[in-house]
Design an enzyme around this catalytic site. Structure first.
Site, PDB file in Angstrom:
ATOM      1  N   GLU A 190       0.899  -1.351  -0.065  1.00  0.00           N
ATOM      2  CA  GLU A 190       0.137   0.100   0.197  1.00  0.00           C
ATOM      3  C   GLU A 190       0.904   1.287   0.084  1.00  0.00           C
ATOM      4  O   GLU A 190       1.073   1.903   1.007  1.00  0.00           O
ATOM      5  CB  GLU A 190      -1.032   0.119   1.153  1.00  0.00           C
ATOM      6  CG  GLU A 190      -1.800   1.307   1.306  1.00  0.00           C
ATOM      7  CD  GLU A 190      -2.875   1.261   2.352  1.00  0.00           C
ATOM      8  OE1 GLU A 190      -3.669   2.025   2.366  1.00  0.00           O
ATOM      9  OE2 GLU A 190      -2.638   0.517   3.339  1.00  0.00           O
ATOM     10  N   LYS A 206      -2.657  -2.093  -2.924  1.00  0.00           N
ATOM     11  CA  LYS A 206      -3.742  -1.030  -2.349  1.00  0.00           C
ATOM     12  C   LYS A 206      -3.420   0.273  -2.651  1.00  0.00           C
ATOM     13  O   LYS A 206      -2.361   0.700  -2.065  1.00  0.00           O
ATOM     14  CB  LYS A 206      -3.938  -1.328  -0.894  1.00  0.00           C
ATOM     15  CG  LYS A 206      -5.043  -0.450  -0.335  1.00  0.00           C
ATOM     16  CD  LYS A 206      -5.596  -1.037   1.189  1.00  0.00           C
ATOM     17  CE  LYS A 206      -6.582   0.006   1.423  1.00  0.00           C
ATOM     18  NZ  LYS A 206      -7.075  -0.331   2.907  1.00  0.00           N
TER      19      LYS A 206
END
Length: 295
Positions: free
Chosen positions: A176, A213
């Site tokens: 992420e 992400k």
């Protein structure tokens, strides 16, 4: 790796529920739920209250595998129980939802336009516990605030270095590298970030897969190349501070990208709601996010 869970994460229709607020973000999450800081005296009481909130969400009838592929958990949530079962087991056995664990220890101070992850000194032990608790994958967050090519390169390098350690334990990492939605050069940062990710994906060993992400992109469809990459299991989008309405609108513009919302998921939920009110609000939110994720 659980083959059924892998199939769900790679091919299933739905989204990922992010229920992983940790020490620093828990007071804000509780406040949004209507629990003010005068309702607890210490961290233990605070974490008890947030686990009650998460339990209420997870056990709600609308929280199920029809709409939700996976849920991201905070370490303490993994170690706690829901209706007498460890949380990961409850999610999978009772709800059909894949359990994922947040493993980062927060962000370092901003330097050269980015915030790297703090060191994770006990990562090996944490991953061993995750395997024991039947966790499928992990998630870790860093933040990009400015389009500094060298700094973004360091962000991606750190994500993949730790991701390789996670894959060595048989878990699937969600990388992420968030781009701050308020950044003045967000689009430029996204261009640099995608280039760096693609280079690191090419360097991955054959048979290795990661999930990503990412912030909802400035340009619709910008991450299609990553979504279709053979070494990417799934690309999910964080809400990043957008309201649910705005996050859902942006998600509709990005086919193949699915939600992994936190604040946008729980927006409107309150400790003071009756179970009927709470369940209706959550079900409506889940349906709205699901529809955008499969569009």
């Amino acid at each position: 790796m659980n083959d059924k869970q892998r199939y769900i994460m790679k091919n299933g229709k739905g989204f990922v529920a992010a229920l992983d607020q940790s020490g620093g973000s828990t007071p804000k999450a509780l406040l949004g739920y209507g629990v003010t800081e005068d309702k607890y005296d210490n961290d233990e009481e605070m974490f008890d209250l947030v686990h009650e909130m998460r339990t209420r969400i997870i056990t709600s009838p609308g929280f199920n595998s029809k709409h939700i592929l996976a849920a991201i958990l905070f370490e303490q949530t993994m170690d706690r129980k829901v209706e007498g079962m460890f949380t990961a087991d409850y999610l999978w056995e009772k709800k059909g939802v894949v359990p994922i664990l947040k493993v980062d220890k927060g962000l370092a101070d901003e330097k050269d336009g980015v915030q790297l992850m703090k060191p994770i000194p006990e990562l090996r032990e944490l991953l061993d516990r995750a395997v024991e608790k039947n966790i499928f994958g992990t998630k870790m967050r860093s933040v990009i605030k400015k389009a500094n090519p060298e700094s973004i390169k360091r962000i991606v390098q750190q994500q993949f270095e730790i991701g390789n350690q996670i894959m060595a334990k048989g878990l699937v990492p969600i990388l992420e590298p968030e781009v701050d939605i308020h950044s003045e050069d967000k689009r430029e940062s996204e261009e640099i970030l995608k280039k760096e990710i693609l280079e690191h994906l090419e360097a991955l060993s054959e048979g290795k897969e990661v999930m990503l992400k990412l912030s909802l992109p400035s340009e619709p469809g910008f991450y299609t190349e990553l979504i279709e990459h053979p070494k990417v299991m799934r690309v999910v989008a964080l809400s990043g501070g957008y309201s649910r309405e705005e996050a859902v609108r942006l998600l509709y513009n990005n086919p193949g990208l699915i939600a992994s919302f936190s604040r946008a998921l729980v927006e409107g939920l309150s400790v003071d709601q009756s179970d009927e009110e709470f369940n209706d609000m959550l079900s409506n939110s889940i349906t709205e996010i699901f529809d955008a994720s499969i569009a």
